[in-house]
Design a protein around this motif. Structure first.
Motif, PDB file in Angstrom:
ATOM      1  N   ASP A  23     -31.835  49.647 -29.589  1.00  0.00           N
ATOM      2  CA  ASP A  23     -31.175  49.887 -28.313  1.00  0.00           C
ATOM      3  C   ASP A  23     -31.678  48.898 -27.268  1.00  0.00           C
ATOM      4  OD1 ASP A  23     -29.858  50.836 -26.110  1.00  0.00           O
ATOM      5  OD2 ASP A  23     -30.062  52.925 -26.714  1.00  0.00           O
ATOM      6  N   PHE A  25     -30.305  47.644 -24.719  1.00  0.00           N
ATOM      7  CA  PHE A  25     -29.966  47.958 -23.326  1.00  0.00           C
ATOM      8  C   PHE A  25     -31.028  48.868 -22.714  1.00  0.00           C
ATOM      9  CE2 PHE A  25     -27.624  50.595 -20.141  1.00  0.00           C
ATOM     10  CZ  PHE A  25     -27.431  49.582 -19.215  1.00  0.00           C
ATOM     11  N   LEU A  26     -31.324  49.976 -23.410  1.00  0.00           N
ATOM     12  CA  LEU A  26     -32.339  50.916 -22.920  1.00  0.00           C
ATOM     13  C   LEU A  26     -33.678  50.201 -22.760  1.00  0.00           C
ATOM     14  CD1 LEU A  26     -32.945  53.807 -22.118  1.00  0.00           C
ATOM     15  CD2 LEU A  26     -33.304  54.377 -24.521  1.00  0.00           C
ATOM     16  N   ARG A 100     -26.440  54.307 -10.908  1.00  0.00           N
ATOM     17  CA  ARG A 100     -26.486  55.326 -11.966  1.00  0.00           C
ATOM     18  C   ARG A 100     -27.590  54.998 -12.963  1.00  0.00           C
ATOM     19  NH1 ARG A 100     -23.126  59.162 -14.344  1.00  0.00           N
ATOM     20  NH2 ARG A 100     -21.657  58.878 -12.646  1.00  0.00           N
ATOM     21  N   VAL A 101     -27.565  53.775 -13.454  1.00  0.00           N
ATOM     22  CA  VAL A 101     -28.565  53.373 -14.446  1.00  0.00           C
ATOM     23  C   VAL A 101     -29.969  53.364 -13.831  1.00  0.00           C
ATOM     24  CG1 VAL A 101     -29.361  51.414 -15.843  1.00  0.00           C
ATOM     25  CG2 VAL A 101     -26.967  52.110 -15.941  1.00  0.00           C
ATOM     26  N   LEU A 104     -31.305  56.973 -13.547  1.00  0.00           N
ATOM     27  CA  LEU A 104     -31.639  57.485 -14.882  1.00  0.00           C
ATOM     28  C   LEU A 104     -32.851  56.766 -15.472  1.00  0.00           C
ATOM     29  CD1 LEU A 104     -28.026  57.845 -16.305  1.00  0.00           C
ATOM     30  CD2 LEU A 104     -29.609  59.704 -15.748  1.00  0.00           C
ATOM     31  N   ALA A 105     -32.924  55.460 -15.271  1.00  0.00           N
ATOM     32  CA  ALA A 105     -34.046  54.712 -15.828  1.00  0.00           C
ATOM     33  C   ALA A 105     -35.361  55.149 -15.176  1.00  0.00           C
ATOM     34  CB  ALA A 105     -33.834  53.214 -15.645  1.00  0.00           C
ATOM     35  N   ASP A 107     -35.931  58.187 -14.091  1.00  0.00           N
ATOM     36  CA  ASP A 107     -36.213  59.470 -14.752  1.00  0.00           C
ATOM     37  C   ASP A 107     -36.810  59.241 -16.141  1.00  0.00           C
ATOM     38  OD1 ASP A 107     -35.120  60.723 -12.566  1.00  0.00           O
ATOM     39  OD2 ASP A 107     -33.180  61.121 -13.499  1.00  0.00           O
ATOM     40  N   TYR A 108     -36.283  58.247 -16.817  1.00  0.00           N
ATOM     41  CA  TYR A 108     -36.761  57.918 -18.170  1.00  0.00           C
ATOM     42  C   TYR A 108     -38.240  57.526 -18.125  1.00  0.00           C
ATOM     43  CZ  TYR A 108     -36.736  55.492 -22.716  1.00  0.00           C
ATOM     44  OH  TYR A 108     -36.998  55.074 -23.997  1.00  0.00           O
TER      45      TYR A 108
ATOM     46  N   VAL B 136     -32.573  61.921 -20.889  1.00  0.00           N
ATOM     47  CA  VAL B 136     -32.250  60.803 -20.010  1.00  0.00           C
ATOM     48  C   VAL B 136     -31.733  59.610 -20.817  1.00  0.00           C
ATOM     49  CG1 VAL B 136     -33.121  59.268 -18.245  1.00  0.00           C
ATOM     50  CG2 VAL B 136     -33.967  61.602 -18.364  1.00  0.00           C
ATOM     51  N   ALA B 137     -32.322  59.378 -21.989  1.00  0.00           N
ATOM     52  CA  ALA B 137     -31.835  58.283 -22.829  1.00  0.00           C
ATOM     53  C   ALA B 137     -30.368  58.516 -23.186  1.00  0.00           C
ATOM     54  CB  ALA B 137     -32.692  58.170 -24.096  1.00  0.00           C
ATOM     55  N   GLN B 139     -28.171  60.111 -21.401  1.00  0.00           N
ATOM     56  CA  GLN B 139     -27.356  59.826 -20.208  1.00  0.00           C
ATOM     57  C   GLN B 139     -27.213  58.330 -19.976  1.00  0.00           C
ATOM     58  OE1 GLN B 139     -29.725  62.465 -17.535  1.00  0.00           O
ATOM     59  NE2 GLN B 139     -27.730  63.270 -16.948  1.00  0.00           N
ATOM     60  N   ILE B 140     -28.309  57.605 -20.219  1.00  0.00           N
ATOM     61  CA  ILE B 140     -28.245  56.144 -20.055  1.00  0.00           C
ATOM     62  C   ILE B 140     -27.284  55.554 -21.068  1.00  0.00           C
ATOM     63  CG2 ILE B 140     -29.559  53.982 -20.248  1.00  0.00           C
ATOM     64  CD1 ILE B 140     -31.991  55.456 -19.117  1.00  0.00           C
TER      65      ILE B 140
END
Lengths: 369, 369
Positions: A23, A25-26, A100-101, A104-105, A107-108, B136-137, B139-140
């Motif tokens: 992944d 992107f993540l 948005r990203v 969330l990121a 939070d990650y 969260v992953a 959602q991302i």
């Protein structure tokens, strides 16, 4: 030296814990700011604190990495809230991938930080959760205080409230009650929570992971709490300095956002023409145009507020140093002591009268250390 | 019945842990959504799971409350990201106090959730952190998938990518590599992470706090994971139903946001004039105008995609029920079994042909359970 080697291990752990195989992107949103640098000040404190126990314990590197992730997570959310375009010399996560990203990121990273700290045991997990609660509560109080403090902006549509008054608050104006006490005490509590709590966590978690004796851990926590307050006061003082004095961080950010820092709170209290003019300028709302920003900055630099805030940096740095007295003499203790000295000399900077007007936001990086 | 009494205790703990004496502002932003209701589905699962151990243990209520706080935190951030104006029949936190406060308050709830879970021990803290990471992953990946899935919007300016292709992604278009595999597998993984992980945490944390035997905890986790997937599939099916079928939740939200759900993915795969027309309509970008939304909804309702998605709800509900087979027979097991039945009948709803066009966003509440 051990700390340097350990910092490299922290770096490796940060990278490996944020790598999501398959992944990309993540992985890239999660590592974006870490890869862009940073001084790793909090991991450094955690590692120095660990030397007062057994720094070879397996949890030590983990503790230092957990604290840095919590810090970076808060930067992700800060940048969304401030609509910042750059951070550490690279585009901010929100600028690159959208809000948005970025939310969330952030939070990650908080969750990953908790994953790293969990094996350290319930006391450490509790400590971490409690400090994060303080950090965020401080930020919420700062956001609320912009609407309720003495130094406030028309954007919040709040009248200067008396003690215990009800005010309109927030961008969209919900009603709420506020016990509006002493703004300076409010400010000091905010900076202790929003900044010092994470430094204290770094020291205490590092010491805890190394199995340091409780009284040493407490002394280190006390050091870091005072150091963190001095660090934030220094940052607030430097917000009024010329950009070059801040290693590229644009100055005047607090003024533009209406965050009432100590130099301003002290300057507003003064008597005479200068403070009166300052009060008038501040009452007119957000300090966004260059002329008014330059005028306010000049008044602040000439006021006793700035000098008094610098004296407070010294006072808290001294308090941090005194806390070190409870620790055995060691290179780590000397290093922590040296960090206090650096802070004081950074805050005193060039003479106020020589500094130019603060710059406007630009592509310059923010040395968030 | 014990569960009802325990739920009342959870409610008390939620309220007391979010009360900040002397800080009514922090208290009201933190309790805003909790005070507005919600079905407390996750605490309910935690409490039911706890009956397979000793439900009287002190950590059980704490575990149930921690899971609900993590859920509510995610709603705070969801509403910022979706710019939602209402939630649970009241103004959303962002609508009432602005994005800054809503982001911070979500962070605050995450930290409070961790505070509640920390005393449950390192295994629980690790479980919680890992599940939050999954949430969260997921959602991302959903956010990223909007730009890379087969069903995508022009807003993302992404061409339909082939496997392994490089695409432009996100509101501001950063470059990234994406292994663009099977969109349905991608979607199933996303919903398992973004929704089922928190249900699994509820079951496992409840069982853990009650000291249930590991094999029972694993069975409960397996149940909750499958139940969570069925729950999200049901939600996605209901997004195409008329608003009244969803207890007031506005329909068509996934279509407007370009989230490719299972009914759509299946419908797009079909042959013939209907699917071809659907592909054309979807390719034209965000489905925001009422006419196109009505046309797409009609095509989806008439497609085999919707029926197939309903069958998948049943399939996962059955899988959840089978996992319950490993548990001793008890009223709690019957209650969990009953929840699966409710989900299936909710998903089957009124015959598709009788449902009206989906409503537009309104002041209607979202039953986020």
């Amino acid at each position: 030296m051990w700390t340097r080697r350990a910092l490299a291990e922290v770096e490796d752990l940060l990278a490996s814990s944020l790598r999501s195989p398959g992944d990309p992107f993540l992985t890239s949103v999660a590592t974006h700011l870490l890869g862009a640098g940073g001084k790793r000040l909090r991991p450094r404190i955690a590692l120095l604190a660990a030397t007062f126990g057994d720094p070879g314990r397996p949890g030590v590197i983990r503790a230092a990495a957990a604290v840095e992730l919590a810090h970076v997570a808060s930067l992700y959310h800060d940048d969304v809230m401030d609509e910042a375009a750059t951070r550490r010399g690279v585009p901010s996560v929100n600028a690159r991938w959208g809000n948005r990203v970025a939310i969330l990121a952030g939070d990650y990273l908080v969750a990953k930080s908790a994953e790293l700290a969990a094996p350290l045991g319930p006391a450490a997990a509790e400590e971490q959760a409690r400090m994060l609660t303080r950090l965020v509560a401080g930020q919420i109080r700062e956001a609320a205080g912009v609407a309720t403090g003495r130094h406030q902006h028309a954007r919040t549509r709040a009248a200067v409230p008396g003690p215990g008054s009800t005010v309109r608050c927030g961008d969209r104006g919900g009603r709420r009650d506020v016990r509006n006490g002493d703004p300076e005490r409010y400010y000091m509590r905010v900076i202790a929570d929003k900044t010092a709590a994470l430094f204290a966590l770094a020291a205490r978690l590092g010491a805890h992971a190394a199995g340091a004796r409780p009284e040493l851990r407490d002394a280190l926590g006390e050091f870091a709490e005072a150091y963190g307050i001095a660090f934030q006061l220094c940052d607030d003082v430097l917000d009024l300095a010329e950009p070059s004095a801040r290693a590229g961080k644009p100055a005047g950010a607090d003024l533009r956002q209406g965050v009432p820092t100590l130099p301003m709170l002290r300057a507003l209290r003064g008597r005479g023409r200068g403070p009166a003019r300052l009060r008038r300028l501040v009452a007119r709302g957000p300090i966004t145009d260059a002329n008014r920003l330059a005028a306010v900055t000049r008044l602040l630099r000439d006021s006793p507020g700035l000098a008094q805030a610098r004296a407070e940096v010294e006072r808290y740095a001294d308090r941090a140093r005194r806390a070190l007295g409870a620790l055995p003499d060691s290179p780590a203790r000397a290093a922590l002591d040296g960090m206090c000295g650096e802070l004081v000399s950074r805050a005193s900077g060039p003479p106020a009268s020589e500094a130019g007007p603060p710059g406007h936001p630009s592509g310059l990086t923010k040395p968030d250390s």
